[in-house]
Design a protein around this motif. Structure first.
Motif, short mmCIF file in Angstrom:
data_model
loop_
_atom_site.label_atom_id
_atom_site.label_comp_id
_atom_site.label_asym_id
_atom_site.label_seq_id
_atom_site.Cartn_x
_atom_site.Cartn_y
_atom_site.Cartn_z
N ALA A 23 20.46 22.44 24.63
CA ALA A 23 20.43 20.87 24.42
C ALA A 23 19.27 20.59 23.60
CB ALA A 23 20.27 20.29 25.94
N LEU A 24 18.20 21.19 23.39
CA LEU A 24 17.00 21.04 22.66
C LEU A 24 17.66 21.06 21.01
CD1 LEU A 24 14.21 22.55 24.64
CD2 LEU A 24 14.85 20.32 24.62
N TRP A 25 18.12 22.38 20.91
CA TRP A 25 18.81 22.43 19.32
C TRP A 25 19.57 21.34 18.86
CZ3 TRP A 25 18.99 28.17 21.40
CH2 TRP A 25 18.04 28.83 20.74
N VAL A 26 20.48 20.94 19.80
CA VAL A 26 21.35 19.86 19.64
C VAL A 26 20.47 18.59 19.42
CG1 VAL A 26 23.24 18.25 20.48
CG2 VAL A 26 23.34 20.90 20.69
N PHE A 27 19.64 18.31 20.44
CA PHE A 27 19.05 17.05 20.19
C PHE A 27 17.87 16.96 18.97
CE2 PHE A 27 14.44 15.34 20.90
CZ PHE A 27 14.68 14.12 21.00
N SER A 28 17.11 18.08 18.63
CA SER A 28 16.43 18.20 17.48
C SER A 28 17.28 18.09 16.23
CB SER A 28 15.58 19.54 17.46
OG SER A 28 16.39 20.51 17.22
N THR A 29 18.39 18.56 16.20
CA THR A 29 19.29 18.42 15.01
C THR A 29 19.87 16.98 14.63
OG1 THR A 29 20.04 20.60 15.11
CG2 THR A 29 21.63 19.09 13.77
N VAL A 30 20.23 16.28 15.63
CA VAL A 30 20.73 14.98 15.48
C VAL A 30 19.50 14.00 15.52
CG1 VAL A 30 21.99 13.11 16.91
CG2 VAL A 30 22.93 15.65 17.00
N ALA A 31 18.69 14.13 16.56
CA ALA A 31 17.28 13.09 16.41
C ALA A 31 16.79 13.34 15.16
CB ALA A 31 16.72 13.45 17.60
N GLY A 32 16.44 14.38 14.71
CA GLY A 32 15.65 14.60 13.52
C GLY A 32 16.20 14.65 12.25
N SER A 33 17.57 14.20 12.17
CA SER A 33 18.49 14.06 10.84
C SER A 33 18.02 13.05 9.97
CB SER A 33 19.87 13.98 11.10
OG SER A 33 20.22 12.63 11.92
N ASP A 34 17.10 12.27 10.64
CA ASP A 34 16.36 11.16 9.62
C ASP A 34 14.76 11.83 9.36
OD1 ASP A 34 14.87 10.71 12.02
OD2 ASP A 34 15.76 8.53 12.15
N GLY A 35 14.62 12.92 9.48
CA GLY A 35 13.17 13.16 9.22
C GLY A 35 12.23 12.99 10.19
N SER A 36 12.59 12.38 11.38
CA SER A 36 11.62 12.27 12.34
C SER A 36 12.05 11.86 13.73
CB SER A 36 10.62 11.01 11.98
OG SER A 36 11.39 9.83 12.04
N VAL A 37 11.52 12.15 14.82
CA VAL A 37 12.10 11.83 16.25
C VAL A 37 11.06 10.83 16.67
CG1 VAL A 37 12.35 12.85 18.47
CG2 VAL A 37 12.66 14.27 16.26
N ASP A 38 11.88 9.76 17.09
CA ASP A 38 11.04 8.72 17.72
C ASP A 38 10.96 8.72 19.13
OD1 ASP A 38 13.19 7.09 18.87
OD2 ASP A 38 13.32 6.21 16.81
N GLU A 39 9.88 7.78 19.87
CA GLU A 39 9.72 7.93 21.52
C GLU A 39 11.01 7.57 21.93
OE1 GLU A 39 6.90 5.81 24.46
OE2 GLU A 39 6.16 5.71 22.19
N ALA A 40 11.75 6.65 21.63
CA ALA A 40 13.18 6.31 22.25
C ALA A 40 13.97 7.46 22.23
CB ALA A 40 13.58 5.15 21.55
N GLU A 41 14.04 8.28 21.29
CA GLU A 41 14.98 9.45 21.23
C GLU A 41 14.41 10.43 22.21
OE1 GLU A 41 16.63 9.19 16.76
OE2 GLU A 41 14.49 10.00 17.09
#
Length: 118
Positions: A23-41
């Motif tokens: 789940a963390l790999w999926v999350f980091s790929t999707v949420a990080g696709s814009d170059g950053s992961v924000d608090e809401a994500e």
């Protein structure tokens, strides 16, 4: 020929850890696709880990419960893991294929897609 049902407890520690990172790999790929992961994500991921997506398989719910109970230990291990999301998710697929019937693996993967959509 029916495949005997595997449980998380029957897996090696390495394979169980790998599944916990799925789940963390999926999350980091999707949420990080814009170059950053924000608090809401991050908050959305925390909620998904606490409450698995509604149509999640029993296996995915068990894995997410492991992630939830492992907390910072799981996150620290994930951060130190050198595998890319592609490599890690390929290993997840192999673990599923080797240990569970195809329907169980497909259900787990569908649950991961739900996490990616959240």
């Amino acid at each position: 020929m029916d495949m005997p049902e595997t449980t998380l407890a029957n897996l090696t520690d390495s394979d169980r850890t790998t599944l916990s990172y799925a789940a963390l790999w999926v999350f980091s790929t999707v949420a990080g696709s814009d170059g950053s992961v924000d608090e809401a994500e991050v908050d959305a991921l925390a909620e998904l880990v606490e409450r698995a997506p509604p149509r999640s398989s029993e296996l995915l719910r068990a894995v997410l419960a492991d992630v939830s109970s492992g907390g910072s230990r799981v996150l620290g291990g994930y951060a130190a893991d050198g595998r890319s999301a592609d490599e890690g998710l390929r290993r997840v697929a192999a673990i599923l294929d080797l240990n569970w019937p195809p329907e169980t693996g497909q259900d787990f993967k569908r649950g991961l897609l739900e996490i990616g959509r959240a």
